[in-house]
Design a protein around this motif. Structure first.
Motif, mmCIF file in Angstrom:
data_model
loop_
_atom_site.group_PDB
_atom_site.id
_atom_site.type_symbol
_atom_site.label_atom_id
_atom_site.label_comp_id
_atom_site.label_asym_id
_atom_site.label_seq_id
_atom_site.Cartn_x
_atom_site.Cartn_y
_atom_site.Cartn_z
ATOM 1 N N ALA A 263 0.910 -1.268 0.105
ATOM 2 C CA ALA A 263 -0.042 0.015 0.021
ATOM 3 C C ALA A 263 0.843 1.226 -0.076
ATOM 4 N N GLY A 264 2.100 1.125 0.213
ATOM 5 C CA GLY A 264 3.036 2.439 0.237
ATOM 6 C C GLY A 264 2.700 3.134 1.789
ATOM 7 N N CYS A 265 2.052 2.330 2.593
ATOM 8 C CA CYS A 265 2.121 2.960 4.033
ATOM 9 C C CYS A 265 2.149 1.729 4.842
ATOM 10 N N THR A 266 2.309 1.902 6.385
ATOM 11 C CA THR A 266 2.233 0.592 7.169
ATOM 12 C C THR A 266 0.794 0.345 7.608
ATOM 13 N N ALA A 267 0.737 -0.817 8.187
ATOM 14 C CA ALA A 267 -0.514 -1.149 8.775
ATOM 15 C C ALA A 267 -0.924 -0.235 9.960
ATOM 16 N N GLU A 268 -0.017 0.046 10.663
ATOM 17 C CA GLU A 268 -0.316 1.049 11.693
ATOM 18 C C GLU A 268 -1.178 2.151 11.121
ATOM 19 N N GLU A 269 -0.244 2.980 9.915
ATOM 20 C CA GLU A 269 -0.701 4.103 9.570
ATOM 21 C C GLU A 269 -2.273 3.889 8.903
ATOM 22 N N LEU A 270 -2.542 2.738 8.270
ATOM 23 C CA LEU A 270 -3.678 2.635 7.746
ATOM 24 C C LEU A 270 -4.947 2.561 9.015
ATOM 25 N N HIS A 271 -4.401 1.686 9.878
ATOM 26 C CA HIS A 271 -5.213 1.806 11.074
ATOM 27 C C HIS A 271 -5.872 3.036 11.580
ATOM 28 N N ARG A 272 -4.692 4.068 11.777
ATOM 29 C CA ARG A 272 -5.050 5.424 12.060
ATOM 30 C C ARG A 272 -5.933 6.217 11.225
ATOM 31 N N ARG A 273 -5.850 5.925 10.160
ATOM 32 C CA ARG A 273 -6.715 6.682 8.826
ATOM 33 C C ARG A 273 -8.136 6.040 9.050
ATOM 34 N N ALA A 274 -8.355 4.684 9.022
ATOM 35 C CA ALA A 274 -9.461 4.134 9.346
ATOM 36 C C ALA A 274 -10.282 4.651 10.348
ATOM 37 N N LEU A 275 -9.587 4.639 11.699
ATOM 38 C CA LEU A 275 -10.212 5.343 13.009
ATOM 39 C C LEU A 275 -10.562 6.859 12.607
ATOM 40 N N SER A 532 -7.491 -4.942 3.193
ATOM 41 C CA SER A 532 -7.329 -4.674 1.954
ATOM 42 C C SER A 532 -8.427 -3.865 1.428
ATOM 43 N N TYR A 533 -9.615 -3.919 1.960
ATOM 44 C CA TYR A 533 -10.531 -3.285 1.185
ATOM 45 C C TYR A 533 -10.439 -1.708 1.284
ATOM 46 N N PHE A 534 -10.167 -1.393 2.541
ATOM 47 C CA PHE A 534 -10.014 0.142 2.821
ATOM 48 C C PHE A 534 -8.544 0.657 2.066
ATOM 49 N N ALA A 535 -7.816 -0.405 2.446
ATOM 50 C CA ALA A 535 -6.292 0.213 1.738
ATOM 51 C C ALA A 535 -6.408 0.483 0.331
ATOM 52 N N GLY A 536 -7.050 -0.625 -0.389
ATOM 53 C CA GLY A 536 -7.201 -0.309 -2.050
ATOM 54 C C GLY A 536 -8.107 0.903 -2.260
ATOM 55 N N TYR A 537 -9.389 0.916 -1.682
ATOM 56 C CA TYR A 537 -10.236 2.126 -2.041
ATOM 57 C C TYR A 537 -9.824 3.570 -1.689
ATOM 58 N N SER A 538 -9.102 3.559 -0.513
ATOM 59 C CA SER A 538 -8.720 4.978 -0.287
ATOM 60 C C SER A 538 -7.584 5.457 -1.299
ATOM 61 N N ALA A 539 -6.719 4.291 -1.653
ATOM 62 C CA ALA A 539 -5.754 4.532 -2.550
ATOM 63 C C ALA A 539 -6.220 4.876 -3.904
ATOM 64 N N ILE A 540 -7.180 4.282 -4.314
ATOM 65 C CA ILE A 540 -7.822 4.563 -5.854
ATOM 66 C C ILE A 540 -8.452 5.895 -5.764
ATOM 67 N N TYR A 541 -9.285 6.143 -4.728
ATOM 68 C CA TYR A 541 -10.041 7.240 -4.651
ATOM 69 C C TYR A 541 -9.007 8.561 -4.577
ATOM 70 N N ASP A 542 -7.866 8.402 -3.675
ATOM 71 C CA ASP A 542 -7.118 9.372 -3.915
ATOM 72 C C ASP A 542 -6.192 9.799 -5.135
ATOM 73 N N LEU A 543 -5.835 8.601 -5.870
ATOM 74 C CA LEU A 543 -5.556 8.684 -7.197
ATOM 75 C C LEU A 543 -6.542 9.521 -8.178
ATOM 76 N N ARG A 544 -7.825 9.130 -8.066
ATOM 77 C CA ARG A 544 -8.837 9.793 -8.842
ATOM 78 C C ARG A 544 -8.849 11.327 -8.737
ATOM 79 N N GLU A 545 -9.005 11.584 -7.365
ATOM 80 C CA GLU A 545 -9.141 12.911 -6.989
ATOM 81 C C GLU A 545 -7.951 13.758 -7.340
ATOM 82 N N ARG A 546 -6.735 13.192 -7.234
ATOM 83 C CA ARG A 546 -5.355 13.605 -7.677
ATOM 84 C C ARG A 546 -5.418 14.017 -9.144
ATOM 85 N N LEU A 547 -5.968 13.183 -9.980
ATOM 86 C CA LEU A 547 -6.123 13.476 -11.512
ATOM 87 C C LEU A 547 -7.062 14.281 -11.789
#
Length: 584
Positions: A263-275, A532-547
């Motif tokens: 994901a380009g981030c750690t599991a702990e970082e993803l956990h904080r983002r999910a919270l 995997s669900y949140f990790a992939g979704y958030s990365a795809i959405y971020d990419l779309r919004e960046r574009l």
């Protein structure tokens, strides 16, 4: 999700040759093309079960016995090809080949780690089950029935040795994986039952061949039953004397996350983002619930507690659902409606020649998720894609709880996720990827992330009428994705117990009791996958919004979808590199 593949990989055969009249490949590119071709062929030979799962049947008559000698061969194979892979200088390769090289290295390194450090073969009895590959060979019409039965006939005699090796390998198993193995292997018995015997009798094999198949199938069933009996005895001993925890701990979780999610981030970082995302969702859902309150509750005062307010409204909307008997039929009814919406709103290309087949989940696949997709791989792209829906079982109360979870609103979102334009559409696109490596070594977070992204994208397009009811219930579903990551990390790293997990799922994610208990079970028998669900979704959405921010009015949603899906099932961070090569 299971995957499937074809007979001769023509794409690989021609990978290192250029058509007449075209410029020759650069030496580094030609060498890497040869490497990829040789590696993938050797990989399928070493891993025939994985080959069948993606539709490559050249080695389908082989059933590796999971003993110590086979594990040594597998480690030797990985070490050999890692040395070959490391001989390539990334700087000499173009960006597409650099990505393929990284994917190959990641696959081999993760397999070595799984075998030598994670060691699931010692404590996870559910990792041993022959049903999946046999089921694919018998149920996929990649060749005439007689030919497939002869392939099955070569594998069947090794089933007793397979389960003998499984019993020998198990050391200090968890109770939860032992129970799952019993359930799923009971389902495996049916693969060699009445339907199999009908196939044998309906073939044109010789009488001797039919007799041998029946005798070997009976011995295979006996071996499976012996394994079940062994596990049932093991379960009793574990209950009496205690057992290994299913929790894998922070170190193993982080390493597994790194290999499988990428994901380009750690599991702990993803956990904080999910919270943090959970809090945002609660705020949006409270606004919607308050807006809807007078419509459904009249002049009754709305609860002051935010979670009570949301929970009351979600519960009211959840009361509208199909009957238990009509559940699978309703899934079938919705598929063409979703196809029409995607086509009419020009969201992403579909393939009308490859219909989705809705079926009841085979018994050997049950016990982990209520719905899933079994898709063919790039070698056999014309094979059926199955949408597996598990029929409702249990008491009337249990069925009602399940139906309230998958109510009128949520069932539509589920079908978007699993079918159109979720998993089914993404995997069809993946099979068309010019890079076989990106297609076959698919990243679970990208696959699941796309399906979650598809849910939001469909509602953004107006699906569901833009009603506050639909958005509230979608938010509830999306909250489940977020809480999956919180639960996954919380259970395996922070020691979250059942009571705490059930509170998270029922009180904060507004799930029905049956759904929450199934998810608690899933968190016990899997690790990292729920993230995997949140990790992939958030990365795809971020990419779309960046574009969108970069391109402004020039941004085209369908063009984004088509380009994104063209890279197979590569990790989102890899696709981001390919779509935004100048972005760090």
């Amino acid at each position: 999700m299971t995957r499937q593949f074809l007979l001769v990989p023509a794409l690989l055969v021609v990978a290192s040759t250029a058509p007449a009249g075209t410029p020759a490949m650069a030496p580094a590119k030609a060498a890497f093309a040869r490497f990829k071709s040789e590696f993938i062929e050797a990989y399928w030979k070493q891993n025939p079960e994985s080959a069948v799962a993606v539709g490559y049947y050249k080695y389908a008559d082989r059933l590796p016995v999971p003993d110590a000698a086979e594990r040594r061969r597998s480690l030797g194979f990985g070490d050999l090809w890692l040395r070959k892979a490391k001989a390539f200088d990334e700087a000499s390769l173009d960006v597409q080949d650099r990505v393929d090289l990284r994917l190959i290295r990641n696959e081999l390194e993760s397999e070595r780690w799984a075998a030598t450090v994670f060691r699931g073969h010692q404590w996870d009895p559910s990792s041993y089950n022959v049903a999946g590959t046999f089921g694919l060979l018998l149920g996929t019409e990649y060749a005439p029935l007689d030919a497939r039965l002869r392939v099955v006939g070569k594998r069947l005699p090794r089933v007793p040795a397979y389960y003998a090796a499984a019993k020998a390998a198990l050391k200090d198993p968890t109770l939860e994986h032992t129970q799952l193995a019993i359930l799923q292997n009971k389902g495996a018995l049916g693969v060699f039952g009445a339907d199999f015997l009908k196939q044998v009798e309906g073939s044109t094999l010789t009488s001797a061949e039919k007799a041998r198949l029946k005798a070997d199938a009976a011995r295979a069933q006996a071996a499976i039953q012996d394994y079940i009996t062994h596990l049932e005895g093991l379960e009793m001993r574990l209950r009496a004397s205690g057992w290994r925890s299913f929790r894998i701990g922070k170190k193993l979780f982080e390493t597994s996350f790194e290999y499988s999610i990428q994901a380009g981030c750690t599991a702990e970082e993803l956990h904080r983002r999910a919270l943090a995302e959970k809090e945002k969702l609660h705020g949006r859902m409270a606004e919607l619930a308050l807006q809807l309150w007078p419509k459904y509750f009249g002049t009754e005062p709305a609860p002051a507690d935010r979670l009570d307010l949301i929970g009351r409204m979600v519960e009211r909307l959840s009361q509208t659902h199909v009957s238990a008997e009509g559940f699978v039929a309703e899934v079938k009814r919705q598929i063409p409606l979703l196809e029409s919406w995607v086509r009419e709103h020009d969201l992403v290309n579909q393939d009308p020649t490859r219909p989705l087949v809705v079926r009841e989940t085979p018994e050997y696949m049950r016990g982990v998720a209520g719905a899933s997709v079994s898709a063919p791989g790039p070698y056999d792209p014309k094979a059926n894609t199955y949408y597996n829906v598990t029929p409702l079982e249990g008491t009337a109360a249990q069925k009602e709880s399940y139906l309230r979870e998958y109510n009128e609103y949520i069932l539509q979102v589920l079908n978007i996720h699993e079918a159109i334009p979720g998993h089914y559409v993404q995997l069809l696109h993946a099979n068309q990827s010019p890079s076989l490596v990106k297609a076959v070594f698919g990243n679970g977070a990208m696959v699941e992330g796309w399906a979650v992204y598809a849910e939001r994208m469909m509602l953004e397009s107006g699906y569901g009428g833009n009603t506050p009811e639909m958005w509230l219930m979608y938010s509830k579903w999306n909250l489940r994705v977020v809480c999956n990551a919180i639960l996954d990390y919380g259970v395996h790293v922070e020691g979250m117990g059942e009571a705490q997990a059930m509170r998270l799922l029922t009180r904060e994610a507004f799930q029905q009791d049956s759904e929450a208990r199934e998810k608690w079970h899933r968190a016990q028998v899997t690790s990292v996958q729920l993230s995997s669900y949140f990790a992939g979704y958030s990365a795809i959405y971020d990419l779309r919004e960046r574009l969108k921010a970069q391109q402004g009015r020039d941004f085209d949603l369908k063009r984004f979808h088509e380009q994104f899906l063209s890279y197979g099932s590569a990790p989102v961070k890899v696709i981001r590199e390919l779509m935004l090569p100048k972005v760090n």
